[in-house]
Design an enzyme around this catalytic site. Structure first.
Site, PDB file in Angstrom:
ATOM      1  N   SER A 180    -131.120  77.308  18.826  1.00 14.29           N
ATOM      2  CA  SER A 180    -129.731  77.461  19.302  1.00 14.29           C
ATOM      3  C   SER A 180    -129.756  77.784  20.786  1.00 14.29           C
ATOM      4  O   SER A 180    -130.773  78.267  21.310  1.00 14.29           O
ATOM      5  CB  SER A 180    -129.085  78.629  18.543  1.00 14.29           C
ATOM      6  N   TYR A 196    -127.524  87.334  15.118  1.00  8.41           N
ATOM      7  CA  TYR A 196    -127.743  85.879  15.044  1.00  8.41           C
ATOM      8  C   TYR A 196    -128.681  85.460  16.176  1.00  8.41           C
ATOM      9  O   TYR A 196    -129.655  84.736  15.966  1.00  8.41           O
ATOM     10  CB  TYR A 196    -126.398  85.155  15.145  1.00  8.41           C
TER      11      TYR A 196
HETATM   12  N1  LIG Z   1    -122.608  74.879  14.812  1.00  6.83           N
HETATM   13  C1  LIG Z   1    -123.115  75.352  15.930  1.00  6.83           C
HETATM   14  O1  LIG Z   1    -122.415  75.499  16.959  1.00  6.83           O
HETATM   15  C2  LIG Z   1    -124.571  75.717  15.998  1.00  6.83           C
HETATM   16  C3  LIG Z   1    -125.096  76.110  17.236  1.00  6.83           C
HETATM   17  C4  LIG Z   1    -126.444  76.419  17.322  1.00  6.83           C
HETATM   18  C5  LIG Z   1    -127.253  76.351  16.193  1.00  6.83           C
HETATM   19  N2  LIG Z   1    -126.713  75.981  15.000  1.00  6.83           N
HETATM   20  C6  LIG Z   1    -127.622  75.936  13.838  1.00  6.83           C
HETATM   21  O2  LIG Z   1    -127.511  74.669  13.201  1.00  6.83           O
HETATM   22  C7  LIG Z   1    -127.993  74.809  11.852  1.00  6.83           C
HETATM   23  C8  LIG Z   1    -127.065  74.053  10.920  1.00  6.83           C
HETATM   24  O3  LIG Z   1    -125.793  74.688  10.932  1.00  6.83           O
HETATM   25  P1  LIG Z   1    -124.419  73.871  10.971  1.00  6.83           P
HETATM   26  O4  LIG Z   1    -123.766  74.183  12.251  1.00  6.83           O
HETATM   27  O5  LIG Z   1    -124.657  72.477  10.562  1.00  6.83           O
HETATM   28  O6  LIG Z   1    -123.574  74.683   9.867  1.00  6.83           O
HETATM   29  P2  LIG Z   1    -123.270  74.400   8.346  1.00  6.83           P
HETATM   30  O7  LIG Z   1    -122.765  75.698   7.794  1.00  6.83           O
HETATM   31  O8  LIG Z   1    -122.421  73.197   8.193  1.00  6.83           O
HETATM   32  O9  LIG Z   1    -124.700  74.045   7.729  1.00  6.83           O
HETATM   33  C9  LIG Z   1    -125.618  75.011   7.309  1.00  6.83           C
HETATM   34  C10 LIG Z   1    -126.176  74.587   5.956  1.00  6.83           C
HETATM   35  O10 LIG Z   1    -127.168  75.535   5.543  1.00  6.83           O
HETATM   36  C11 LIG Z   1    -126.941  75.859   4.179  1.00  6.83           C
HETATM   37  N3  LIG Z   1    -127.486  77.181   3.886  1.00  6.83           N
HETATM   38  C12 LIG Z   1    -127.097  78.374   4.417  1.00  6.83           C
HETATM   39  N4  LIG Z   1    -127.823  79.370   3.874  1.00  6.83           N
HETATM   40  C13 LIG Z   1    -128.679  78.798   2.999  1.00  6.83           C
HETATM   41  C14 LIG Z   1    -129.683  79.304   2.120  1.00  6.83           C
HETATM   42  N5  LIG Z   1    -129.934  80.634   2.035  1.00  6.83           N
HETATM   43  N6  LIG Z   1    -130.384  78.440   1.369  1.00  6.83           N
HETATM   44  C15 LIG Z   1    -130.130  77.104   1.426  1.00  6.83           C
HETATM   45  N7  LIG Z   1    -129.183  76.567   2.223  1.00  6.83           N
HETATM   46  C16 LIG Z   1    -128.474  77.407   2.998  1.00  6.83           C
HETATM   47  C17 LIG Z   1    -125.415  75.791   4.029  1.00  6.83           C
HETATM   48  O11 LIG Z   1    -125.027  75.670   2.658  1.00  6.83           O
HETATM   49  C18 LIG Z   1    -125.084  74.567   4.869  1.00  6.83           C
HETATM   50  O12 LIG Z   1    -125.175  73.379   4.113  1.00  6.83           O
HETATM   51  C19 LIG Z   1    -128.089  76.307  11.589  1.00  6.83           C
HETATM   52  O13 LIG Z   1    -129.446  76.722  11.644  1.00  6.83           O
HETATM   53  C20 LIG Z   1    -127.314  76.915  12.736  1.00  6.83           C
HETATM   54  O14 LIG Z   1    -127.721  78.227  13.048  1.00  6.83           O
HETATM   55  C21 LIG Z   1    -125.400  75.659  14.878  1.00  6.83           C
END
Ligand SMILES: NC(=O)c1ccc[n+]([C@@H]2O[C@H](COP(=O)([O-])OP(=O)(O)OC[C@H]3O[C@@H](n4cnc5c(N)ncnc54)[C@H](O)[C@@H]3O)[C@@H](O)[C@H]2O)c1
Length: 248
Positions: free
Chosen positions: A139, A152
């Site tokens: 991130s 986080y």
């Molecule tokens: N959205 C943003 O702005 C952003 C920015 C930086 C990093 N990220 C990172 O991107 C990655 C994906 O997130 P996203 O934005 O697509 O959000 P999202 O919530 O759509 O996707 C996250 C997925 O992880 C799954 N998940 C969560 N906890 C879990 C567990 N204990 N076991 C199995 N599955 C689990 C959720 O069910 C979901 O499908 C994450 O690691 C997040 O930290 C997101």
């Protein structure tokens, strides 16, 4: 053919977008999530695009579940060539002294231990296979915390550390690790943080976040595919999708 990809957090957001991007290109997909309904939907959609795909329900913070998704991947497709270690959560926006121990445990268990456990059980398969690439979703918070997001940010700094360690320790074994760092990506993840959102929190986040361009999950999925197919070149480093933030 080296085309077996395990993706955690594949039910929604970036994991789903990456699965669908790979689906039409001949990859065999093992899609992992604890959200069974949406995970099954991603799997059906990937198959409709022509992929061989299985869904494995797993909580990435549970060691038995992690062993099970690795075993199921090898049983189904013989090996693991690419591992997209992507599942993650956010927790409510708070100052550090306001978090309780349960919130600390929850985010550390999913965002850090879950990533570690995936690495721990996938790497032996890659050693057997004499190579592979791991993409850890880090991130912009791996470099610079946004306000009210300290735990986080701590998890994402730590996952960056794991990424660098793999780059250092496994290069000679043809196992590579690359971080992909989304910044402001339009997914559902921030909904659980937003429960404590106030005008004050919003102003603090704005003040600690330089102007940035938000991205769709489909756009960041391009970076995931670039990272996983260029592991040798990029190992130990990060593809920053920072939208104008200067992070390093
Ligand atoms: N959205 C943003 O702005 C952003 C920015 C930086 C990093 N990220 C990172 O991107 C990655 C994906 O997130 P996203 O934005 O697509 O959000 P999202 O919530 O759509 O996707 C996250 C997925 O992880 C799954 N998940 C969560 N906890 C879990 C567990 N204990 N076991 C199995 N599955 C689990 C959720 O069910 C979901 O499908 C994450 O690691 C997040 O930290 C997101």
């Amino acid at each position: 053919m080296s085309n077996v990809v395990v993706i955690t957090g594949a039910a929604t957001g970036l994991g789903r977008a990456t699965a669908l991007k790979l689906a039409a290109s001949g990859y065999r997909l093992v899609l992992v999530d604890y959200n069974e309904a949406d995970g099954a939907k991603t799997t059906a959609d990937a198959k409709a695009l022509g992929a061989e795909a299985i869904f494995v329900k797993a909580d990435v913070s549970n060691e038995t579940d992690v062993q099970n998704y690795v075993t199921k991947a090898v049983e189904a497709f013989g090996s693991i060539h690419y591992f997209l270690n992507n599942a993650g959560i956010m927790i409510p926006f708070r100052l550090l002294h306001e978090y309780d121990g349960n919130e600390y445990d929850r985010i550390m268990n999913i965002n850090l231990k879950g990533v570690f456990l995936g690495i721990k059980y996938v790497i032996p398969v890659m050693l057997e296979n004499e190579g592979g690439t791991i993409v850890n979703t880090v991130s912009s918070n791996s470099f610079k915390p946004t306000a009210y997001n300290g735990l986080y940010s701590a998890t994402k700094h730590a996952v960056l550390g794991l990424t660098k360690s793999i780059g250092q320790d496994y290069q000679s074994k043809n196992i590579f690790a690359v971080g992909v760092a989304p910044n402001n990506m339009q997914t559902n993840i921030s909904a659980s943080a937003a429960v404590t959102y106030t005008e004050e929190v919003g102003q603090a986040i704005g003040a600690t976040t330089p102007p940035n361009i938000s991205a769709t999950a489909e756009e960041v999925a391009e970076a995931m595919v670039f990272a996983m197919t260029n592991g040798k070149l990029l190992t130990g480093s990060v593809v920053n999708c920072a939208g104008g933030q200067i992070l390093i």
